[in-house]
Design a protein around this motif. Structure first.
Motif, PDB file in Angstrom:
ATOM      1  N   ARG A 160       2.562  -9.442  -5.142  1.00 19.93           N
ATOM      2  CA  ARG A 160       3.431 -10.531  -4.669  1.00 19.93           C
ATOM      3  C   ARG A 160       4.304 -11.067  -5.796  1.00 19.93           C
ATOM      4  O   ARG A 160       5.501 -11.324  -5.612  1.00 19.93           O
ATOM      5  N   LEU A 161       3.734 -11.234  -6.976  1.00 21.26           N
ATOM      6  CA  LEU A 161       4.499 -11.760  -8.114  1.00 21.26           C
ATOM      7  C   LEU A 161       5.581 -10.795  -8.585  1.00 21.26           C
ATOM      8  O   LEU A 161       6.623 -11.221  -9.066  1.00 21.26           O
ATOM      9  N   LEU A 162       5.326  -9.512  -8.465  1.00 17.18           N
ATOM     10  CA  LEU A 162       6.299  -8.515  -8.910  1.00 17.18           C
ATOM     11  C   LEU A 162       7.275  -8.113  -7.798  1.00 17.18           C
ATOM     12  O   LEU A 162       8.094  -7.235  -8.006  1.00 17.18           O
ATOM     13  N   GLY A 163       7.150  -8.730  -6.670  1.00 16.29           N
ATOM     14  CA  GLY A 163       8.090  -8.456  -5.586  1.00 16.29           C
ATOM     15  C   GLY A 163       7.843  -7.158  -4.845  1.00 16.29           C
ATOM     16  O   GLY A 163       8.751  -6.544  -4.327  1.00 16.29           O
ATOM     17  N   GLY A 164       6.587  -6.704  -4.846  1.00 13.98           N
ATOM     18  CA  GLY A 164       6.223  -5.523  -4.068  1.00 13.98           C
ATOM     19  C   GLY A 164       6.494  -4.197  -4.743  1.00 13.98           C
ATOM     20  O   GLY A 164       6.573  -3.185  -4.078  1.00 13.98           O
ATOM     21  N   VAL A 165       6.640  -4.167  -6.080  1.00 16.13           N
ATOM     22  CA  VAL A 165       6.946  -2.907  -6.764  1.00 16.13           C
ATOM     23  C   VAL A 165       5.786  -2.363  -7.588  1.00 16.13           C
ATOM     24  O   VAL A 165       5.929  -1.347  -8.224  1.00 16.13           O
ATOM     25  N   ALA A 166       4.644  -3.017  -7.611  1.00 18.64           N
ATOM     26  CA  ALA A 166       3.509  -2.541  -8.416  1.00 18.64           C
ATOM     27  C   ALA A 166       2.619  -1.609  -7.613  1.00 18.64           C
ATOM     28  O   ALA A 166       2.622  -1.624  -6.390  1.00 18.64           O
TER      29      ALA A 166
END
Length: 124
Positions: free
Chosen positions: A117-123
């Motif tokens: 969530r903090l990385l905007g869905g890219v992890a």
């Protein structure tokens, strides 16, 4: 265990991550992430600063043995996830009272969901 260069130790670093960073809450924990910002203070030849993580596990989680167990689990989980975070990031993971009764898998799922969530869905 987290390597020494990846440990958050100073009170000011904890405060910066919590006050200036973004927050993602889950049922078992809250993750605060502060990235270094747009400017990189390092020369092109220097290595990027390491991502550092710290943990807050209060007495509301449980007794000393339970708190230590939760901290160890969280440290182990974060060790494998540091590469997913931007260099120079400060991460504070705050365990909520339910984390003392949670198993390793539940903590992993909540930590992954909060980081995602903090990385905007890219992890991961």
């Amino acid at each position: 265990m987290l390597p020494t260069e990846n440990r958050l130790r100073r009170r000011e670093d904890f405060a910066n991550a919590v006050r200036r960073g973004r927050r993602a809450g889950r049922p078992l924990l809250v993750v605060h992430l502060s990235t270094s910002g747009a400017t990189d203070p390092h020369e092109p030849g220097e290595a990027a600063p390491p991502t550092r993580a710290g943990f807050v596990v209060s007495k509301a989680v449980g007794g000393a043995v339970v708190r230590t167990q939760v901290k160890r689990r969280l440290r182990h989980l974060m060790r494998d996830r540091l590469i997913d975070l931007p260099p120079g990031s400060l991460v504070v993971v705050r365990a909520l009272p339910g984390s003392g009764d949670a198993d390793y898998g539940q903590l992993a799922r909540d930590l992954d969901a909060a980081i995602l969530r903090l990385l905007g869905g890219v992890a991961r």
